[in-house]
Every structure is written in C-alpha cells, then in structure tokens.
Design an enzyme around this catalytic site. Sequence first.
Site, short mmCIF file in Angstrom:
data_model
loop_
_atom_site.label_atom_id
_atom_site.label_comp_id
_atom_site.label_asym_id
_atom_site.label_seq_id
_atom_site.Cartn_x
_atom_site.Cartn_y
_atom_site.Cartn_z
N ASP A 1 0.87 -1.18 0.00
CA ASP A 1 0.00 0.00 0.00
C ASP A 1 0.91 1.23 0.00
O ASP A 1 1.70 1.42 0.93
CB ASP A 1 -0.87 -0.05 1.26
CG ASP A 1 -1.77 1.18 1.40
OD1 ASP A 1 -1.62 2.13 0.63
OD2 ASP A 1 -2.61 1.16 2.32
N VAL A 2 0.77 2.09 -1.01
CA VAL A 2 1.66 3.26 -1.12
C VAL A 2 1.46 4.26 0.03
O VAL A 2 2.32 5.09 0.28
CB VAL A 2 1.49 4.03 -2.45
CG1 VAL A 2 1.90 3.20 -3.63
CG2 VAL A 2 0.08 4.58 -2.62
N ASN B 1 2.82 6.47 -9.35
CA ASN B 1 1.68 6.48 -10.28
C ASN B 1 0.35 6.20 -9.57
O ASN B 1 -0.70 6.69 -10.02
CB ASN B 1 1.92 5.43 -11.37
CG ASN B 1 0.65 5.11 -12.13
OD1 ASN B 1 0.18 5.90 -12.96
ND2 ASN B 1 0.04 3.95 -11.84
N TYR C 1 -9.41 15.29 -4.57
CA TYR C 1 -8.52 14.87 -5.66
C TYR C 1 -7.70 16.08 -6.15
O TYR C 1 -6.47 16.01 -6.28
CB TYR C 1 -9.35 14.29 -6.80
CG TYR C 1 -8.55 13.75 -7.95
CD1 TYR C 1 -8.00 12.47 -7.91
CD2 TYR C 1 -8.30 14.51 -9.09
CE1 TYR C 1 -7.26 11.95 -8.96
CE2 TYR C 1 -7.56 14.01 -10.16
CZ TYR C 1 -7.05 12.73 -10.09
OH TYR C 1 -6.31 12.23 -11.14
N LYS D 1 -3.58 16.65 -6.01
CA LYS D 1 -2.71 16.86 -7.17
C LYS D 1 -2.05 18.25 -7.13
O LYS D 1 -0.90 18.41 -7.54
CB LYS D 1 -3.51 16.66 -8.46
CG LYS D 1 -4.10 15.25 -8.63
CD LYS D 1 -3.06 14.15 -8.70
CE LYS D 1 -3.66 12.80 -9.06
NZ LYS D 1 -2.65 11.72 -9.15
P1 NAD Z 1 -6.42 3.27 -12.58
O1 NAD Z 1 -7.53 3.27 -11.61
O2 NAD Z 1 -6.56 2.49 -13.83
O3 NAD Z 1 -5.07 2.85 -11.86
C1 NAD Z 1 -4.73 3.33 -10.59
C2 NAD Z 1 -3.80 2.33 -9.97
O4 NAD Z 1 -3.43 2.76 -8.64
C3 NAD Z 1 -4.46 0.96 -9.82
O5 NAD Z 1 -3.56 -0.04 -10.24
C4 NAD Z 1 -4.71 0.86 -8.33
O6 NAD Z 1 -4.74 -0.46 -7.84
C5 NAD Z 1 -3.51 1.64 -7.79
N1 NAD Z 1 -3.66 2.01 -6.39
C6 NAD Z 1 -4.70 2.68 -5.81
N2 NAD Z 1 -4.50 2.77 -4.48
C7 NAD Z 1 -3.30 2.16 -4.23
C8 NAD Z 1 -2.55 1.95 -3.06
N3 NAD Z 1 -2.98 2.37 -1.86
N4 NAD Z 1 -1.36 1.31 -3.16
C9 NAD Z 1 -0.91 0.87 -4.36
N5 NAD Z 1 -1.59 1.05 -5.50
C10 NAD Z 1 -2.77 1.68 -5.44
O7 NAD Z 1 -6.12 4.77 -12.95
P2 NAD Z 1 -5.14 5.42 -14.02
O8 NAD Z 1 -5.97 6.25 -14.89
O9 NAD Z 1 -4.22 4.44 -14.61
O10 NAD Z 1 -4.38 6.43 -13.04
C11 NAD Z 1 -2.98 6.40 -12.80
C12 NAD Z 1 -2.57 7.76 -12.28
O11 NAD Z 1 -2.86 8.74 -13.28
C13 NAD Z 1 -3.34 8.21 -11.03
O12 NAD Z 1 -2.47 8.88 -10.15
C14 NAD Z 1 -4.38 9.16 -11.58
O13 NAD Z 1 -4.80 10.11 -10.63
C15 NAD Z 1 -3.60 9.79 -12.71
N6 NAD Z 1 -4.43 10.40 -13.75
C16 NAD Z 1 -5.21 9.66 -14.59
C17 NAD Z 1 -5.97 10.29 -15.56
C18 NAD Z 1 -6.85 9.54 -16.52
O14 NAD Z 1 -7.57 10.17 -17.29
N7 NAD Z 1 -6.84 8.21 -16.55
C19 NAD Z 1 -5.96 11.68 -15.66
C20 NAD Z 1 -5.17 12.42 -14.78
C21 NAD Z 1 -4.41 11.77 -13.84
#
Ligand code: NAD
Length: 261
Positions: free
Chosen positions: A65-66, A92, A158, A162
Amino acid sequence: MYKELIQKVAVITGGSKGIGTAISERLGQEGMNVVVNYNSDKKGALEAAEKVEEAGGRSAIIQADVGSEEGVQKMIDFAISKFGGIDLWINNAGMENQHSTHELSLEDWERVINVNLTGVFLGTKAALNHFLEKNKAGSIINISSVHEKIPWPTFAHYAASKGGVKQFTETVAMEYADKNIRINNIGPGAINTPINAAKFADPEKLANTVKMVPMKRIGDPKEVAAAAAWLASDESSYVTGVTLFVDGGMTLYPSFQGGQG
Ligand code: NAD
C-alpha cells in the site's frame, strides 16, 4: 529507444492497470528491470509483468500500500534484493471518488489524500534516501493530473492532492537539484483507463469530455508512457521540477478555441 535505460531499475506504484501498466510495458521496451507494485489486483500486476517481459525487459511484482511507510519500505527492499538497486521511482498509484465538498466525509478526504499525496511523499522519500545513500543520480516521476492546475468541482480532495503534488515536486526538485536527483510530474488529461471506464462508456459523458480537449480525442495510456520514458531518459537530463501535461491541450482554456472571448 533510450539506450542508457537498458538494465536500469524502475519501481512503479499502482502498476496493475491503466497508465501504470502502459508505463511498465514501455519501460520494458527500453530494456529496464521493472518492479510492478500493486495493492490488491495481483492478477493485473502479473499481466503487467508479463507485458514487460514480452517487451524485452525483466520484471517482478510486489504487493504494498503506497500510503503506508512499511509498504513503501517493503517495495524498496524488494527492488534492491531483486535487481540490486533503483534508478527510477514512479509514483503512479492514484484514486478518486466524487462528492460535493459539503458532503465529503473526512474518511473519503483522508483516503484520497493518503494515496495521491502521502503516497507520493513516502515513495519520494524512500527513493531519495536510496539515491543519497548510494551517492548516485536518480529520477523520480509523479503521475499528477491536469487537476493540479484545473479546479474540479465535486472532486476537491482529488484536486487538492494533485495541487499538493505540484508544490511538493517543485520544492523537492530545488532541494536535491545539486545532487543530480531529478523529480518531475506528468499531468495526464482524459486518458482511456479503468478509472474512466464508466464515464467513457456513456456516449453523452464521453462527448462532454472530448469537448474539453482541443485535440478532440481521449488520450491513450501509451502516450503518457512515452512522456515517462523521455523524462526517465538522459534526453531530459536538464529538466527538473516541471509538469509535462499530456492532455491534448486540455489545460489551454479550450473554451477560447474558436477565437471568441
Ligand atoms: P487506474 O484506476 O486504472 O489505476 C490506478 C492504480 O493505482 C491501480 O492499479 C490501483 O490499484 C492503484 N492504487 C490505488 N491505491 C493504491 C494503493 N494504496 N497502493 C498501491 N496502488 C494503489 O487509474 P489510471 O488512470 O491508470 O491512473 C494512474 C494515475 O494517473 C493516477 O495517479 C491518476 O490520478 C492519474 N491520472 C489519470 C488520468 C486519466 O484520465 N486516466 C488523468 C489524470 C491523472
């Protein structure tokens, strides 16, 4: 390809799906050893690890868990025991949920801040200590969001997380620049990952999102991964403390696109 990345070691948090998996695969293409972290989705992490290997890298998965200091320490110890050290750390992992701010519970606030901001702090701190102990250059990449800049009603926790990552990154960049430790953010816009699956499955919501993107399309996780590979490489050797938006222009005030205003 960035040849200097071959056999270097990367740790990526939340690599079991979405952007994390795409970055893992890309780093595999670069010939890196990639430690894929997951929290609960072991199957997804194994699939990501397989993609790394198919792409030409080596990989290993680790549950943690991060948001927990022990979890992050476990990741770093694992990476060192598997691959002998760390060169690149990617924060990430992230999560979001939607609530009007006057109804947002302290519990939901803390969950989001814990993963998105405290997780970035803990991962960065562990990576910094490793780089400093070994007296070596290193790179840290945080996956932030366009919402480090754009306000997002009903996602105040959120956006706050960020926005916090932005100031954190700029501060840490300055603090360790003379140690040749670089830290940068990637700010994705609307990217096609599981976090957005429900929204993009609804044609009306998808159209509303696309309207906010000057390039008029949703982004692919591979496009975020390409930015991560560049920030990890020596091609960006003089770049620290920046946010590289990968957003099709979403942060450019899209309502001005037609020249009105
Ligand atoms: P996603 O939900 O597909 O992936 C998020 C990942 O984080 C998952 O693998 C999840 O299991 C992991 N995670 C969550 N809580 C955790 C914890 N406590 N310990 C370890 N892992 C944990 O989302 P994504 O779109 O791939 O997002 C990845 C990053 O990009 C995030 O930080 C998100 O905020 C950011 N982001 C995504 C978008 C988008 O449009 N998809 C836009 C802006 C920012």
